[in-house]
Design an enzyme around this catalytic site. Structure first.
Site, short mmCIF file in Angstrom:
data_model
loop_
_atom_site.label_atom_id
_atom_site.label_comp_id
_atom_site.label_asym_id
_atom_site.label_seq_id
_atom_site.Cartn_x
_atom_site.Cartn_y
_atom_site.Cartn_z
N LYS A 18 30.57 19.83 59.91
CA LYS A 18 31.54 19.05 59.13
C LYS A 18 31.56 19.36 57.65
CE LYS A 18 31.96 14.98 62.09
NZ LYS A 18 31.75 13.55 62.19
N LYS B 274 34.46 18.86 71.99
CA LYS B 274 34.25 17.53 72.56
C LYS B 274 35.38 16.59 72.14
CE LYS B 274 31.55 15.21 69.10
NZ LYS B 274 31.22 13.87 68.83
N LYS C 63 37.26 11.12 67.99
CA LYS C 63 38.32 10.33 67.37
C LYS C 63 38.77 10.94 66.06
CE LYS C 63 34.67 7.28 66.28
NZ LYS C 63 33.94 6.33 67.05
P1 ADP Z 1 33.19 10.45 67.41
O1 ADP Z 1 32.40 11.69 67.70
O2 ADP Z 1 34.38 10.33 68.23
O3 ADP Z 1 33.41 10.21 65.97
P2 ADP Z 1 30.87 8.79 67.33
O4 ADP Z 1 30.23 9.97 66.68
O5 ADP Z 1 30.95 7.54 66.54
O6 ADP Z 1 32.27 9.24 67.88
O7 ADP Z 1 30.10 8.50 68.69
C1 ADP Z 1 29.73 7.23 69.18
C2 ADP Z 1 29.00 7.38 70.50
O8 ADP Z 1 29.86 7.99 71.46
C3 ADP Z 1 27.76 8.27 70.43
O9 ADP Z 1 26.76 7.76 71.31
C4 ADP Z 1 28.26 9.59 70.90
O10 ADP Z 1 27.25 10.41 71.46
C5 ADP Z 1 29.28 9.18 71.96
N1 ADP Z 1 30.32 10.18 72.09
C6 ADP Z 1 31.22 10.56 71.14
N2 ADP Z 1 32.06 11.51 71.60
C7 ADP Z 1 31.69 11.73 72.89
C8 ADP Z 1 32.19 12.59 73.92
N3 ADP Z 1 33.22 13.40 73.70
N4 ADP Z 1 31.58 12.57 75.11
C9 ADP Z 1 30.52 11.74 75.35
N5 ADP Z 1 30.00 10.91 74.43
C10 ADP Z 1 30.57 10.89 73.21
#
Ligand code: ADP
Ligand code: TRP
Length: 333
Positions: free
Chosen positions: A117, A198, A201
Site C-alpha cells: 500500500k 483478494k 473494500k
Molecule cells: P479489507 O481488506 O477489505 O479492507 P479488512 O482488512 O478490514 O478488509 O479485513 C477485515 C477482516 O476480513 C480480516 O480478518 C481479514 O483477514 C478478512 N478479509 C478481508 N478480505 C478478505 C478476503 N478477500 N477473503 C477472506 N477474508 C478477508
C-alpha cells in the site's frame, strides 16, 4: 469450572463489509460466539491510515456506525460478546506506544500490507506504517488466546506473537501469546473481476459483493464474474476465476469443492452461476434487511456500544497497567 478461551478480532471501520470479511472473519466469530469469551471491536483507529487529504470526517462517522450495524446484522450479539469502538478505549494507543520499544523498524518494513500500500497514491502516512503495532496492542490488551481472521492478517498476528514473546522476555510475563485462527474455507475470497487479487473494500466496483448489496446487484456481480473459455466447472489453480466461484459455493453450502464440481459436471457456467447467485442472494438478503433496520436507530447502537466499551475498558486498563508497571512506569513509591 473451565474458563472459556478468549477470542478477539476487529475489522477496519470502512462502513460496508463485504463477502470476504464475512467468510474470512465474521462468520467464524458468530459460529463460535457461545463457546468463547469474545471481544469484537470496530477498528476505527485503523481507519485513520489514509493521508489526511483523503480523510472525510463526516463520511467516517457514518462509516463507523454503519460498520457497527453490520456486526450486529451478521449475528454478533452484544449480550454474549463484548462489542465496542476501538477509539472508546484509550489504552489501545497507550499500549501501542509501549510495544513500539520491542517492534523493530525493519520488521514493519517487511509487512506485506505496508509494501503493497505504501506506493499507492504516494505519501503514505506513518499511521499506515505503524498499523501492525496498533493491531498487536489491540490483541495483547485483552489477553486474547485466539484471533479469528482471514488469511491476509496472518502475518500481523504473527508479529503480535513475536512482540509479546520479546516483551515478556525483557520485562517479565506481561502478555498472553495469541494465535491466529484462519477458517478452513473462505479464508481468501478473490475479487470477481480480478480473480488474482483478494476481494477488498478498497477496490471499488463489480468485483466485490457487499453485505448490503441489493438482490439485483448480487445477481449481476455473480453473472458477470470473470471465468474463462473452457466452460467446465472446476477447481484448478490455473483457472482462478471459476475456482473462486466454486470455493464460494462450497463455503456457503458447507460442502467440498469436489462435491460442487461433481454436481455441475457436464453443465456450463450459466446454470452454475445462476445457482450460486440464488444462494448468494439468500445469504445477503437477511443481513441487508437487518442492517437497514439497525442504521435507522443510531442511538440504540451507540447505547449498546458504550456498554461494551465500559466492559472492554475494565480489562484493558488492568493489562495496560501491568505493562506500564513492567516497564517501570507505575507509581514511583
Ligand atoms: P479489507 O481488506 O477489505 O479492507 P479488512 O482488512 O478490514 O478488509 O479485513 C477485515 C477482516 O476480513 C480480516 O480478518 C481479514 O483477514 C478478512 N478479509 C478481508 N478480505 C478478505 C478476503 N478477500 N477473503 C477472506 N477474508 C478477508
Ligand atoms: N488489521 C485488521 C484488518 O485489516 C483489522 C484489525 C485491527 C484487527 N486490529 C485487529 C484484526 C486486531 C484482528 C485483531 O483486517
Amino acid at each position: 469450572m473451565t474458563t472459556k478461551r478468549r477470542r478477539l478480532s476487529g475489522v477496519r471501520a470502512t462502513g460496508r463489509l463485504h463477502l470476504g470479511n464475512y467468510l474470512g472473519a465474521l462468520r467464524q466469530w458468530v459460529e463460535q460466539q457461545e463457546d468463547a469469551d469474545n471481544f469484537f471491536f470496530i477498528a476505527d483507529l485503523h481507519g485513520l491510515t489514509d493521508a489526511a487529504s483523503e480523510h472525510d470526517p463526516v463520511a467516517f462517522k457514518h462509516a463507523r456506525l454503519s460498520t457497527a450495524a453490520m456486526y450486529l446484522a451478521v449475528g454478533i450479539d452484544p449480550s454474549v460478546s463484548t462489542l465496542f469502538f476501538q477509539s472508546d478505549v484509550p489504552e489501545h494507543t497507550d499500549l501501542m506506544w509501549f510495544l513500539s520499544s520491542v517492534a523493530k523498524k525493519g520488521e514493519l518494513e517487511r509487512m506485506t500490507q505496508w509494501k503493497d500500500k505504501k506506493g499507492k497514491g504516494g505519501g503514505a502516512s506513518s499511521a499506515l506504517f505503524f498499523y501492525p503495532v496498533l493491531m498487536a496492542a489491540d490483541i495483547l490488551l485483552y489477553d486474547a488466546d485466539e484471533v479469528p481472521v482471514g488469511d491476509d492478517q496472518r502475518q500481523h498476528v504473527e508479529m503480535a506473537r513475536d512482540w509479546a514473546i520479546r516483551f515478556n522476555h525483557h520485562f517479565g510475563n506481561a502478555f498472553i501469546v495469541p494465535s491466529a485462527v484462519i477458517p478452513p474455507a473462505g479464508a481468501r475470497v478473490m475479487d470477481l473481476q480480478r480473480p488474482n487479487e483478494k476481494m477488498s473494500k478498497s477496490a471499488k466496483g463489480e468485483g466485490t459483493i457487499y453485505l448490503d448489496d441489493s438482490d439485483d446487484e448480487v445477481v449481476r456481480k455473480i453473472k458477470r464474474a470473470v471465468t474463462d473459455s473452457a466452460g467446465v466447472v472446476a477447481s484448478d489453480p490455473e483457472r482462478p476465476g471459476i475456482s473462486n466461484l466454486v470455493e464460494l459455493y462450497a463455503t456457503i453450502e458447507n460442502s467440498t469443492t469436489e462435491e460442487v464440481t461433481n454436481k455441475y459436471e457436464g453443465q456450463g457456467y450459466g446454470v452454475f452461476k445462476q445457482d450460486l447467485a440464488d444462494r448468494m442472494v439468500e445469504l445477503v438478503r437477511p443481513i441487508r434487511d437487518r442492517v437497514e433496520g439497525l442504521r435507522d436507530d443510531p442511538h440504540e447502537l451507540h447505547r449498546q456500544l458504550s456498554l461494551g466499551a465500559d466492559r472492554a475498558q475494565s480489562v484493558a486498563h488492568a493489562t495496560a497497567a501491568r505493562a506500564a508497571e513492567a516497564l517501570g512506569l507505575g507509581p514511583i513509591v
